[in-house]
Scaffold this motif. Structure first.
Motif, PDB file in Angstrom:
ATOM      1  N   VAL A 280       0.684  -1.213  -0.003  1.00  0.00           N
ATOM      2  CA  VAL A 280       0.048  -0.001   0.101  1.00  0.00           C
ATOM      3  C   VAL A 280       0.958   1.327  -0.134  1.00  0.00           C
ATOM      4  CG1 VAL A 280      -1.947  -1.093   1.114  1.00  0.00           C
ATOM      5  CG2 VAL A 280       0.013   0.093   2.607  1.00  0.00           C
ATOM      6  N   ALA A 281       0.314   2.261  -0.387  1.00  0.00           N
ATOM      7  CA  ALA A 281       1.063   3.481  -0.620  1.00  0.00           C
ATOM      8  C   ALA A 281       0.097   4.849  -0.601  1.00  0.00           C
ATOM      9  CB  ALA A 281       2.047   3.841  -1.734  1.00  0.00           C
ATOM     10  N   TRP A 282       0.467   5.718   0.314  1.00  0.00           N
ATOM     11  CA  TRP A 282      -0.325   6.830   0.372  1.00  0.00           C
ATOM     12  C   TRP A 282       0.160   8.289  -0.410  1.00  0.00           C
ATOM     13  CZ3 TRP A 282      -4.153   7.391   4.172  1.00  0.00           C
ATOM     14  CH2 TRP A 282      -4.243   6.183   5.003  1.00  0.00           C
ATOM     15  N   SER A 283      -0.707   9.046  -0.732  1.00  0.00           N
ATOM     16  CA  SER A 283      -0.585  10.243  -1.555  1.00  0.00           C
ATOM     17  C   SER A 283       0.021  11.313  -0.795  1.00  0.00           C
ATOM     18  CB  SER A 283      -1.798  10.915  -1.869  1.00  0.00           C
ATOM     19  OG  SER A 283      -2.721  11.270  -0.958  1.00  0.00           O
ATOM     20  N   ALA A 284       0.787  12.029  -0.985  1.00  0.00           N
ATOM     21  CA  ALA A 284       1.516  13.225  -0.129  1.00  0.00           C
ATOM     22  C   ALA A 284       0.684  13.919   0.691  1.00  0.00           C
ATOM     23  CB  ALA A 284       2.545  14.093  -0.969  1.00  0.00           C
ATOM     24  N   ASP A 285      -0.785  14.140   0.402  1.00  0.00           N
ATOM     25  CA  ASP A 285      -1.401  14.956   1.185  1.00  0.00           C
ATOM     26  C   ASP A 285      -2.294  14.132   1.973  1.00  0.00           C
ATOM     27  OD1 ASP A 285      -3.286  13.652  -0.665  1.00  0.00           O
ATOM     28  OD2 ASP A 285      -4.082  15.605  -1.729  1.00  0.00           O
ATOM     29  N   SER A 286      -2.183  12.456   2.040  1.00  0.00           N
ATOM     30  CA  SER A 286      -2.940  11.831   3.065  1.00  0.00           C
ATOM     31  C   SER A 286      -4.301  11.524   2.501  1.00  0.00           C
ATOM     32  CB  SER A 286      -2.695  11.910   4.503  1.00  0.00           C
ATOM     33  OG  SER A 286      -1.194  12.081   4.901  1.00  0.00           O
ATOM     34  N   ARG A 287      -4.773  12.197   1.436  1.00  0.00           N
ATOM     35  CA  ARG A 287      -6.264  11.939   1.192  1.00  0.00           C
ATOM     36  C   ARG A 287      -6.453  10.734   0.180  1.00  0.00           C
ATOM     37  NH1 ARG A 287      -7.425  16.692  -2.428  1.00  0.00           N
ATOM     38  NH2 ARG A 287      -9.510  15.785  -2.286  1.00  0.00           N
ATOM     39  N   PHE A 288      -5.574   9.885  -0.183  1.00  0.00           N
ATOM     40  CA  PHE A 288      -5.638   8.837  -0.990  1.00  0.00           C
ATOM     41  C   PHE A 288      -4.691   7.676  -0.734  1.00  0.00           C
ATOM     42  CE2 PHE A 288      -7.415  12.421  -3.559  1.00  0.00           C
ATOM     43  CZ  PHE A 288      -8.458  11.942  -3.891  1.00  0.00           C
ATOM     44  N   LEU A 289      -5.114   6.599  -1.072  1.00  0.00           N
ATOM     45  CA  LEU A 289      -4.349   5.380  -0.597  1.00  0.00           C
ATOM     46  C   LEU A 289      -4.534   4.555  -1.942  1.00  0.00           C
ATOM     47  CD1 LEU A 289      -2.939   3.455   1.515  1.00  0.00           C
ATOM     48  CD2 LEU A 289      -4.889   2.322   1.576  1.00  0.00           C
ATOM     49  N   VAL A 290      -3.427   4.066  -2.231  1.00  0.00           N
ATOM     50  CA  VAL A 290      -3.404   2.780  -3.427  1.00  0.00           C
ATOM     51  C   VAL A 290      -2.724   1.623  -3.250  1.00  0.00           C
ATOM     52  CG1 VAL A 290      -0.919   3.769  -4.506  1.00  0.00           C
ATOM     53  CG2 VAL A 290      -2.739   2.736  -6.009  1.00  0.00           C
ATOM     54  N   SER A 291      -3.289   0.335  -3.536  1.00  0.00           N
ATOM     55  CA  SER A 291      -2.880  -0.835  -2.992  1.00  0.00           C
ATOM     56  C   SER A 291      -2.581  -1.571  -4.299  1.00  0.00           C
ATOM     57  CB  SER A 291      -4.084  -1.460  -2.213  1.00  0.00           C
ATOM     58  OG  SER A 291      -5.181  -1.554  -3.091  1.00  0.00           O
ATOM     59  N   ALA A 292      -1.601  -2.502  -4.157  1.00  0.00           N
ATOM     60  CA  ALA A 292      -0.970  -3.413  -5.307  1.00  0.00           C
ATOM     61  C   ALA A 292      -1.500  -4.856  -4.831  1.00  0.00           C
ATOM     62  CB  ALA A 292       0.307  -3.412  -5.296  1.00  0.00           C
ATOM     63  N   SER A 293      -1.839  -5.706  -5.598  1.00  0.00           N
ATOM     64  CA  SER A 293      -2.396  -7.061  -5.502  1.00  0.00           C
ATOM     65  C   SER A 293      -2.070  -8.119  -6.461  1.00  0.00           C
ATOM     66  CB  SER A 293      -4.103  -6.915  -5.456  1.00  0.00           C
ATOM     67  OG  SER A 293      -4.683  -8.245  -5.396  1.00  0.00           O
ATOM     68  N   LYS A 294      -2.097  -9.334  -6.053  1.00  0.00           N
ATOM     69  CA  LYS A 294      -1.872 -10.496  -6.642  1.00  0.00           C
ATOM     70  C   LYS A 294      -2.895 -10.531  -7.881  1.00  0.00           C
ATOM     71  CE  LYS A 294      -1.563 -15.445  -6.109  1.00  0.00           C
ATOM     72  NZ  LYS A 294      -1.269 -16.732  -5.044  1.00  0.00           N
ATOM     73  N   ASP A 295      -4.200  -9.940  -7.951  1.00  0.00           N
ATOM     74  CA  ASP A 295      -5.100 -10.051  -8.933  1.00  0.00           C
ATOM     75  C   ASP A 295      -4.809  -9.005 -10.275  1.00  0.00           C
ATOM     76  OD1 ASP A 295      -5.774  -7.211  -8.097  1.00  0.00           O
ATOM     77  OD2 ASP A 295      -7.421  -7.841  -7.266  1.00  0.00           O
ATOM     78  N   SER A 296      -3.618  -8.783 -10.134  1.00  0.00           N
ATOM     79  CA  SER A 296      -2.989  -7.849 -11.513  1.00  0.00           C
ATOM     80  C   SER A 296      -3.442  -6.588 -11.421  1.00  0.00           C
ATOM     81  CB  SER A 296      -3.142  -8.830 -12.603  1.00  0.00           C
ATOM     82  OG  SER A 296      -4.468  -8.515 -13.061  1.00  0.00           O
TER      83      SER A 296
END
Length: 346
Positions: A280-296
């Motif tokens: 998982v990784a956050w945006s610089a302003d902490s308003r968004f999160l992005v996640s990476a998965s085995k599901d491609s």
């Protein structure tokens, strides 16, 4: 016209870890043979090649710029399957300290904002080490300060409340260009002081194969603040938001969970992935999160309570292993088993 950067070609085996120095002047990478290489990012030239460990390197952490002597980022820590963590000066290529206390593989290392290092081991413990000579006493370089125990299985992941501000030094979403190294150092010190506030202790979260996490105040105590349960399978990755108010955890149970960064209180579960969540990784302003998965796929979530994904980032042909959000907030990079890296504009 896109700028083309030179390839970095000195590794002889799988590259497992990469890390930028907080001042942006150096780039480090390590491989399955235990070799650590630092690079000049402008030319792609290898500056130092060090046989750092006898087995593969699991993690790299640079000393934060605000703690570095004269603000020169030349020290980093490595952890390895050989059961050791080491502190290196990449300019002199000298090992300043070998941290030997774990009785099995060291899975992760983090360099904190208060002159301490943290290592997580397959031996189910987290260890706190001194990282600076000037602190002396029981916090001198390589001295074991305390051991944090409680997990029932190996500890896979560590996250510090100050990870983001330590990793990015003087740089933020404004893309400020500094006239001198001294000006950049003052900016890094100012950002850390602003983040820390008056009396807030450094917070650490550890995640384990036992499906649980612990919240700690590791500069002050060996006892956990809270035990965090809810994941149904092992915890792969944890990341604090840049403002330190939240942290997110990704698990093999295909879920991302979001927690209060100070109390450890559970806030919400993000469901949508149909495979294990790797990072998982956050945006610089902490308003968004992005996640990476085995599901491609990678998925974008609005924080803190966006239970359904705002966007799904398709396009990879296989599992998405690696993920990061640029400090200026403009783009996300995903790395996949399909041998491609994709850059997504925010």
């Amino acid at each position: 016209k896109k700028k083309k950067y030179p390839p970095c070609r000195s590794h002889k085996d799988h590259v497992l870890c990469t890390a930028w120095s907080p001042d942006g002047k150096l780039f480090a990478s390590s491989d399955k043979r235990g070799v650590l290489i630092t690079w000049d990012p402008k030319t792609g030239r290898a500056l130092a090649t060090i046989k750092a460990h006898s087995k593969w390197i699991t993690s790299i952490a640079w000393e934060p710029m605000h703690r570095a002597r004269d603000g020169v980022c030349e020290r980093l820590a490595t952890s390895s399957k050989d059961g050791l963590a080491k502190i290196w000066n990449v300019r002199t290529r000298r090992c300043e300290a070998t941290l030997s206390g774990h009785v099995d593989s060291v899975e992760c290392v983090r360099w904190g904002g208060e002159g301490l290092l943290y290592t997580a081991g397959r031996d189910r413990t987290v260890k706190v080490w001194g990282a600076e000579e000037r602190t002396g006493g029981d916090r001198g370089v390589g001295k074991l300060v305390r051991t944090l125990s409680g997990h029932g299985h190996r500890v896979n992941a560590l996250a510090l409340s100050c990870d983001y501000v330590c990793r990015t030094g003087p740089f933020d979403h404004r893309c400020t260009k500094y006239a001198s190294d001294g000006e950049a150092l003052e900016a890094a010190r100012g950002r850390y002081a602003s983040f820390k506030g008056a009396s807030e202790p450094e917070r650490l979260v550890s995640g384990s194969d036992d499906f649980t996490m612990f919240l700690w105040h590791p500069t002050e105590s060996k006892h956990p603040v809270k035990r965090l349960t809810g994941h149904q399978q092992l915890v792969n990755h944890i990341a604090f938001s840049p403002d330190g108010r939240y942290f997110a955890s990704g698990s093999f149970d295909r879920k991302v969970k979001v927690w209060n960064g100070r109390s450890g209180e559970f806030l919400t579960t993000l469901t949508g992935h149909v495979g294990a969540v790797y990072q998982v990784a956050w945006s610089a302003d902490s308003r968004f999160l992005v996640s990476a998965s085995k599901d491609s796929t990678a998925k974008l979530w609005e924080m803190p309570r966006g239970k359904r994904a705002r966007e799904t980032l398709p396009g990879h042909a296989d599992e998405v292993y690696a993920l990061d959000w640029s400090p200026n907030g403009s783009s996300v990079a995903t790395g996949s088993k399909d041998r491609t890296i994709k850059i997504w504009k925010h």
